[in-house]
Design an enzyme around this catalytic site. Sequence first.
Site, mmCIF file in Angstrom:
data_model
loop_
_atom_site.group_PDB
_atom_site.id
_atom_site.type_symbol
_atom_site.label_atom_id
_atom_site.label_comp_id
_atom_site.label_asym_id
_atom_site.label_seq_id
_atom_site.Cartn_x
_atom_site.Cartn_y
_atom_site.Cartn_z
ATOM 1 N N HIS A 164 55.773 46.869 40.016
ATOM 2 C CA HIS A 164 55.463 45.461 39.774
ATOM 3 C C HIS A 164 54.037 45.332 39.259
ATOM 4 O O HIS A 164 53.151 46.095 39.634
ATOM 5 C CB HIS A 164 55.653 44.611 41.034
ATOM 6 C CG HIS A 164 54.866 45.080 42.218
ATOM 7 N ND1 HIS A 164 55.201 46.206 42.952
ATOM 8 C CD2 HIS A 164 53.748 44.580 42.805
ATOM 9 C CE1 HIS A 164 54.330 46.375 43.934
ATOM 10 N NE2 HIS A 164 53.435 45.405 43.864
ATOM 11 N N CYS A 220 31.561 39.043 47.175
ATOM 12 C CA CYS A 220 32.098 37.896 46.446
ATOM 13 C C CYS A 220 32.331 38.273 44.993
ATOM 14 O O CYS A 220 31.441 38.808 44.325
ATOM 15 C CB CYS A 220 31.139 36.714 46.536
ATOM 16 S SG CYS A 220 31.644 35.296 45.513
ATOM 17 N N CYS A 223 29.676 35.709 42.784
ATOM 18 C CA CYS A 223 28.211 35.772 42.858
ATOM 19 C C CYS A 223 27.698 37.132 43.301
ATOM 20 O O CYS A 223 26.499 37.401 43.212
ATOM 21 C CB CYS A 223 27.675 34.681 43.789
ATOM 22 S SG CYS A 223 27.994 34.978 45.552
ATOM 23 N N HIS A 237 33.062 31.270 52.278
ATOM 24 C CA HIS A 237 32.278 31.289 51.045
ATOM 25 C C HIS A 237 33.179 31.177 49.818
ATOM 26 O O HIS A 237 32.845 30.470 48.849
ATOM 27 C CB HIS A 237 31.460 32.582 50.984
ATOM 28 C CG HIS A 237 30.700 32.765 49.711
ATOM 29 N ND1 HIS A 237 29.531 32.090 49.431
ATOM 30 C CD2 HIS A 237 30.950 33.556 48.627
ATOM 31 C CE1 HIS A 237 29.089 32.449 48.241
ATOM 32 N NE2 HIS A 237 29.929 33.338 47.729
ATOM 33 N N GLU A 241 33.042 28.689 46.555
ATOM 34 C CA GLU A 241 33.044 29.171 45.175
ATOM 35 C C GLU A 241 34.229 28.599 44.398
ATOM 36 O O GLU A 241 34.114 28.268 43.213
ATOM 37 C CB GLU A 241 33.099 30.705 45.150
ATOM 38 C CG GLU A 241 31.849 31.395 45.655
ATOM 39 C CD GLU A 241 30.721 31.379 44.633
ATOM 40 O OE1 GLU A 241 30.776 30.582 43.669
ATOM 41 O OE2 GLU A 241 29.768 32.160 44.795
#
Length: 248
Positions: A164, A220, A223, A237, A241
């Site tokens: 997949h 992240c 950032c 967070h 974002e």
Amino acid sequence: MNPRQKRAASPPTEPKPSRLKPFKNRDSLGAYIKDPESFSASTVISHSPEFVVIHDLYPKSAVHLLILPRDPQKFFQHPFVAFEDASFLDSVRQEAARVQKQAASELRRKFGKVSALDRKRSEALDADDDGDADTVPDELPEGRDWGKEIMCGIHANPSMNHLHIHVISVDRCGHSLRHRKHYNSFSTPFFVELDAFPLAEDDKRRHPAREGYLKSDLKCWRCGRNFGNKFTQLKAHLEEEFEEWKRI
């Protein structure tokens, strides 16, 4: 008064086998490959003799689709092996390009109204809907390129037996993203972009366990802030974002 005749007892009915019974656990994607027409349009987006495209049952992003090849000679192969076949890889790339456009359109449908880059486009569409010919531009503004917000690839160590390909938006804010491995499986080299194939024999991504991708620090995607192993903090967070990202 005639006595009532007793009805013959009905023979016991055999329980109907579950549609997914032969396709449990790691084989569950096989049900979509075998009989895509038995599923609703909200689950199976499209199907052809070569591919089935579905919504991931456990989405890790706002848009998360799966491409399932139907070739029985390929669908049990590891993607590293299957994509060594240049002809097959080319067919997957063509299907992926089509599905990525669908995913981008779905992102626009979900978030175009709040995106600053899509504002003029949305205003033009609203004017057209209102029948205000004086404010409708001759050409519809292009708006935000949502295609750049889509990733397409596979996991170096897939969790399901059937081959997949993930087509997934970059936000990683799906309701099923629940722990560190989920996040890192889409945010480290454990996720191998389709454009990277065929892989070189010495490519480190062929050895995901040795490289420890899933145990990496949580960073992240947008950032770069490092949250170590603090998934709850990362999750909060990511929501912040996400709100900024969709409004670009």
